[in-house]
Write an enzyme that holds these catalytic residues in place. Sequence first.
Site, PDB file in Angstrom:
ATOM      1  N   ASN A  11       0.779  -1.134   0.015  1.00  8.77           N
ATOM      2  CA  ASN A  11       0.142   0.077   0.127  1.00  8.77           C
ATOM      3  C   ASN A  11       1.028   1.411   0.008  1.00  8.77           C
ATOM      4  O   ASN A  11       1.320   1.649   1.108  1.00  8.77           O
ATOM      5  CB  ASN A  11      -0.928   0.062   1.064  1.00  8.77           C
ATOM      6  CG  ASN A  11      -1.644   1.194   1.456  1.00  8.77           C
ATOM      7  OD1 ASN A  11      -1.704   2.040   0.430  1.00  8.77           O
ATOM      8  ND2 ASN A  11      -2.336   1.526   2.555  1.00  8.77           N
ATOM      9  N   LYS A  13       0.107   4.291  -0.319  1.00  6.48           N
ATOM     10  CA  LYS A  13      -0.378   5.432   0.067  1.00  6.48           C
ATOM     11  C   LYS A  13      -0.011   6.739  -0.697  1.00  6.48           C
ATOM     12  O   LYS A  13      -0.143   6.458  -1.937  1.00  6.48           O
ATOM     13  CB  LYS A  13       0.059   5.610   1.518  1.00  6.48           C
ATOM     14  CG  LYS A  13      -0.235   4.495   2.428  1.00  6.48           C
ATOM     15  CD  LYS A  13       0.003   4.660   3.836  1.00  6.48           C
ATOM     16  CE  LYS A  13      -0.080   3.596   4.494  1.00  6.48           C
ATOM     17  NZ  LYS A  13      -0.115   3.826   6.106  1.00  6.48           N
ATOM     18  N   HIS A  99     -10.089   1.736   4.514  1.00  5.68           N
ATOM     19  CA  HIS A  99      -8.825   1.885   5.262  1.00  5.68           C
ATOM     20  C   HIS A  99      -9.017   3.006   6.284  1.00  5.68           C
ATOM     21  O   HIS A  99      -9.693   3.825   6.036  1.00  5.68           O
ATOM     22  CB  HIS A  99      -7.693   2.179   4.331  1.00  5.68           C
ATOM     23  CG  HIS A  99      -6.252   2.381   4.788  1.00  5.68           C
ATOM     24  ND1 HIS A  99      -5.809   3.227   5.559  1.00  5.68           N
ATOM     25  CD2 HIS A  99      -5.226   1.485   4.707  1.00  5.68           C
ATOM     26  CE1 HIS A  99      -4.542   2.899   6.273  1.00  5.68           C
ATOM     27  NE2 HIS A  99      -4.124   1.898   5.660  1.00  5.68           N
ATOM     28  N   GLU A 101      -7.161   5.254   7.358  1.00  4.02           N
ATOM     29  CA  GLU A 101      -7.037   6.647   6.905  1.00  4.02           C
ATOM     30  C   GLU A 101      -8.233   7.312   6.109  1.00  4.02           C
ATOM     31  O   GLU A 101      -8.137   8.652   6.181  1.00  4.02           O
ATOM     32  CB  GLU A 101      -5.516   6.632   6.028  1.00  4.02           C
ATOM     33  CG  GLU A 101      -4.543   6.482   6.960  1.00  4.02           C
ATOM     34  CD  GLU A 101      -3.123   5.946   6.357  1.00  4.02           C
ATOM     35  OE1 GLU A 101      -3.149   5.792   5.068  1.00  4.02           O
ATOM     36  OE2 GLU A 101      -2.323   5.495   7.034  1.00  4.02           O
ATOM     37  N   GLU A 168      -6.166  -4.520  10.287  1.00  5.61           N
ATOM     38  CA  GLU A 168      -5.154  -3.417  10.443  1.00  5.61           C
ATOM     39  C   GLU A 168      -5.606  -2.480  11.747  1.00  5.61           C
ATOM     40  O   GLU A 168      -6.440  -1.676  11.707  1.00  5.61           O
ATOM     41  CB  GLU A 168      -5.110  -2.295   9.418  1.00  5.61           C
ATOM     42  CG  GLU A 168      -4.710  -3.126   8.135  1.00  5.61           C
ATOM     43  CD  GLU A 168      -4.041  -2.070   7.183  1.00  5.61           C
ATOM     44  OE1 GLU A 168      -2.745  -2.094   6.805  1.00  5.61           O
ATOM     45  OE2 GLU A 168      -4.427  -1.092   6.754  1.00  5.61           O
ATOM     46  N   GLY A 174       1.764   2.661  10.996  1.00  7.70           N
ATOM     47  CA  GLY A 174       2.671   3.526  10.802  1.00  7.70           C
ATOM     48  C   GLY A 174       3.436   3.900  12.200  1.00  7.70           C
ATOM     49  O   GLY A 174       4.037   4.890  12.524  1.00  7.70           O
ATOM     50  N   SER A 205       2.554  -1.553  10.456  1.00 13.13           N
ATOM     51  CA  SER A 205       4.104  -1.634  10.741  1.00 13.13           C
ATOM     52  C   SER A 205       4.660  -2.952  10.615  1.00 13.13           C
ATOM     53  O   SER A 205       5.576  -3.204  11.288  1.00 13.13           O
ATOM     54  CB  SER A 205       4.380  -1.352  12.428  1.00 13.13           C
ATOM     55  OG  SER A 205       3.797  -0.081  12.445  1.00 13.13           O
TER      56      SER A 205
HETATM   57  P1  PGA Z   1       2.237   0.693   7.447  1.00 13.60           P
HETATM   58  O1  PGA Z   1       0.746   0.806   6.814  1.00 13.60           O
HETATM   59  O2  PGA Z   1       2.527  -0.639   7.229  1.00 13.60           O
HETATM   60  O3  PGA Z   1       3.171   1.803   7.331  1.00 13.60           O
HETATM   61  O4  PGA Z   1       2.027   0.720   9.124  1.00 13.60           O
HETATM   62  C1  PGA Z   1       0.024  -0.200   6.549  1.00 13.60           C
HETATM   63  C2  PGA Z   1      -1.405   0.165   5.796  1.00 13.60           C
HETATM   64  O5  PGA Z   1      -1.615   1.308   6.366  1.00 13.60           O
HETATM   65  O6  PGA Z   1      -1.969  -0.342   5.177  1.00 13.60           O
END
Ligand code: PGA
Length: 244
Positions: A11, A13, A99, A101, A168, A174, A205
Amino acid sequence: MTNKYIYFIANWKMFGNLRTLGSLNKVISFQKKFRRNKFKLIYCPPATLLSPLSDKLKSTSIEVGAQNCHESHNYGANTGQINSNMIKAVGAKYVILGHSENRKLGENDSLINLKIKSSLKSGLKIIFCIGETLSQKRKKMTKKILSRQINRGLKTIRNKKNILIAYEPVWAIGSGLIPKETEILEIVQFIKKHVKGSKVLYGGSVNTKNINILKSINSVDGFLIGGASQNSKNFIDIIKKTFN
Ligand code: PGA
């Protein structure tokens, strides 16, 4: 875990440009060499790169997905949006929906449900993200929250074979933190019981260090990887370590 078919989903982003795509050459040649292993690589770049990346990966078995879409698969007066038919038309096969976010920006379960339905209609496969916040975890509400996200997000969808569920935890994204192995195991089994026959990924993460722990959790079918997937060397390392 290593005897199973494992998904590694990148991903990206809001990261990457045409030049960045050059770094995927490493991943492409790695993927060809490691054919003996059973895994699927999927890249979810920002919308600006869906078309060039699909072209670049055409002769490989690496697939492409989008990171979100509008709830209608028709054209419309929706400035700044793209729909699932448009995603399909440029050669992408997946879309990430739900997601955290985007939930943070106001997407609720019923909107996510509409997006999943229209994307399935367009013939896309879904990477459906669910997860609890830290305060929900502290209040021991994780299972309640996940059940609600699943029940509402997948409402009236009978055929779920084209839906991958990504667990998640919001607080793990993150942050460099991950849940305990026993917690991930318990939650993944809980989700699989709730959605019979589902494939469940872990995300939040995932990196080159903790993959050795994460890969040992038997019921996990793969990983949704954000930050660590932006660097091809790290992404390859994560895959290699999973099978070592
Ligand atoms: P990350 O993000 O591996 O940077 O924690 C995972 C995600 O948001 O899908």
